[in-house]
Design a protein around this motif. Structure first.
Motif, PDB file in Angstrom:
ATOM      1  N   GLU A 282       0.843  -1.188   0.000  1.00 35.20           N
ATOM      2  CA  GLU A 282       0.000   0.000   0.000  1.00 35.20           C
ATOM      3  C   GLU A 282       0.882   1.243   0.000  1.00 35.20           C
ATOM      4  OE1 GLU A 282      -2.903   1.967   3.272  1.00 35.20           O
ATOM      5  OE2 GLU A 282      -3.095  -0.211   3.029  1.00 35.20           O
ATOM      6  N   ALA A 283       0.647   2.139  -0.942  1.00 35.62           N
ATOM      7  CA  ALA A 283       1.416   3.386  -1.003  1.00 35.62           C
ATOM      8  C   ALA A 283       0.463   4.539  -1.317  1.00 35.62           C
ATOM      9  CB  ALA A 283       2.505   3.299  -2.075  1.00 35.62           C
ATOM     10  N   ASP A 284       0.639   5.639  -0.621  1.00 31.96           N
ATOM     11  CA  ASP A 284      -0.199   6.811  -0.874  1.00 31.96           C
ATOM     12  C   ASP A 284       0.064   7.328  -2.284  1.00 31.96           C
ATOM     13  OD1 ASP A 284      -1.049   6.535   1.686  1.00 31.96           O
ATOM     14  OD2 ASP A 284      -0.081   8.334   2.467  1.00 31.96           O
ATOM     15  N   PRO A 285      -0.952   7.896  -2.947  1.00 32.33           N
ATOM     16  CA  PRO A 285      -0.726   8.455  -4.284  1.00 32.33           C
ATOM     17  C   PRO A 285       0.155   9.702  -4.188  1.00 32.33           C
ATOM     18  CG  PRO A 285      -2.954   8.919  -3.533  1.00 32.33           C
ATOM     19  CD  PRO A 285      -2.328   8.015  -2.521  1.00 32.33           C
ATOM     20  N   VAL A 286       0.801  10.019  -5.293  1.00 31.74           N
ATOM     21  CA  VAL A 286       1.667  11.198  -5.338  1.00 31.74           C
ATOM     22  C   VAL A 286       0.802  12.450  -5.357  1.00 31.74           C
ATOM     23  CG1 VAL A 286       3.428  12.406  -6.680  1.00 31.74           C
ATOM     24  CG2 VAL A 286       3.411   9.915  -6.608  1.00 31.74           C
TER      25      VAL A 286
ATOM     26  N   ALA B  34       4.407   4.340   3.092  1.00 30.84           N
ATOM     27  CA  ALA B  34       3.998   3.126   2.392  1.00 30.84           C
ATOM     28  C   ALA B  34       4.020   1.984   3.403  1.00 30.84           C
ATOM     29  CB  ALA B  34       4.945   2.836   1.239  1.00 30.84           C
TER      30      ALA B  34
ATOM     31  N   GLU C 174       5.447   2.646  -6.043  1.00 25.21           N
ATOM     32  CA  GLU C 174       4.011   2.351  -6.018  1.00 25.21           C
ATOM     33  C   GLU C 174       3.755   0.965  -5.437  1.00 25.21           C
ATOM     34  OE1 GLU C 174       2.580   2.815  -9.986  1.00 25.21           O
ATOM     35  OE2 GLU C 174       3.330   4.868 -10.146  1.00 25.21           O
ATOM     36  N   ALA C 175       2.515   0.692  -5.085  1.00 19.99           N
ATOM     37  CA  ALA C 175       2.128  -0.619  -4.547  1.00 19.99           C
ATOM     38  C   ALA C 175       2.507  -1.704  -5.544  1.00 19.99           C
ATOM     39  CB  ALA C 175       0.635  -0.645  -4.265  1.00 19.99           C
TER      40      ALA C 175
ATOM     41  N   GLU D 231       5.571  -2.839  -6.022  1.00 19.09           N
ATOM     42  CA  GLU D 231       7.014  -2.805  -6.281  1.00 19.09           C
ATOM     43  C   GLU D 231       7.772  -3.400  -5.112  1.00 19.09           C
ATOM     44  OE1 GLU D 231       8.973   0.488  -8.317  1.00 19.09           O
ATOM     45  OE2 GLU D 231       7.078   1.565  -8.171  1.00 19.09           O
TER      46      GLU D 231
END
Length: 187
Positions: free
Chosen positions: A136-140, A153, A168-169, A171
Motif C-alpha cells: 500500500e502506497a499513498d498516491p503522489v 507506504a 508504487e504498490a 514494487e
C-alpha cells in the motif's frame, strides 16, 4: 581477556558487577584536576537495564568474547520464533520480544547470527538489508517537488516506511533493518 578501562569501545561486551554489559557509548574525559577516565554507557545484556559508569585507565575489566553461530529462521509460532542451527540442525526457540520490533523483517529461510554466552542466547543480528514488496502506497500529490518529499507506504510485513514518490504498490524495495528506512528499489 583483561583490558584497561580506557580501552572500552562501543560494541565491546564486558563483565561488570557480576553481569554482562555491552558498551553503547564511550566518551574519554580529561578533567582539569585529577586523572583521565572513560565515561561509558552500558546496557545489560540479560535484563536490558542501562548504566553509566566511569572507568579509569588504571582499572581493568574483563572483556567477554561471545560465540557467534548462524541460525536459519524457520517459522513463528505464537509469541515464539523458531530457528535452526545450520550445522547441528538443533532448533532454538526465542521470544518475539527478544528480537524486538525487527522480528517483522524475519523471512522464511533467512540466516541470522545469534550471539551466545555459555550456550545462552544474548543477541540476534539480522541481515542489514532485506527485500520486501510494497502492498500500500499513498498516491503522489501533484506539485510536491521538494527533494525530500517522501510518502508513507506499508510493506508486506505490515511495517510502515517512508519511500520516494515514484514507488508504487506492488514494487519491491530494499529496506535497512537497523534504521527501518528505504534504501533503494529492488531489481
Amino acid at each position: 581477556m583483561k583490558i584497561n578501562g580506557n580501552e572500552i569501545r562501543p560494541g565491546n561486551v564486558i563483565e561488570h558487577n557480576g553481569s554482562l554489559w555491552a558498551a553503547v557509548k564511550t566518551a574519554h574525559v580529561k578533567p582539569g584536576k585529577g586523572g583521565a577516565f572513560a565515561q561509558v554507557e552500558l546496557k545489560n545484556l540479560l535484563d536490558g537495564t542501562k548504566l553509566n559508569e566511569r572507568f579509569r585507565a588504571s582499572e581493568t575489566v574483563e572483556r567477554v568474547r561471545l560465540e557467534q553461530k548462524d541460525y536459519q529462521f524457520l517459522y513463528a509460532e505464537g509469541e515464539m520464533l523458531v530457528f535452526m542451527d545450520s550445522e547441528s540442525y538443533e532448533q532454538l526457540e526465542l521470544q518475539k520480544d527478544f528480537v524486538g520490533e525487527r522480528a517483522a523483517f524475519l523471512q522464511d529461510g533467512m540466516v541470522v547470527t545469534v550471539e551466545l554466552y555459555e550456550e545462552r542466547p544474548i543477541g540476534v543480528s539480522l541481515p542489514d538489508q532485506v527485500t520486501l514488496a510494497i502492498v500500500e502506497a499513498d498516491p503522489v500529490v501533484k506539485g510536491q517537488t521538494a527533494a525530500s518529499s517522501y510518502k508513507p507506504a506499508i510493506m508486506e510485513n505490515g511495517v510502515r516506511v517512508m519511500v520516494p514518490p515514484f514507488i508504487e504498490a506492488g514494487e519491491r524495495i530494499i529496506v535497512d533493518t537497523n534504521e527501518i528506512t528505504y534504501v533503494r528499489r529492488a531489481d
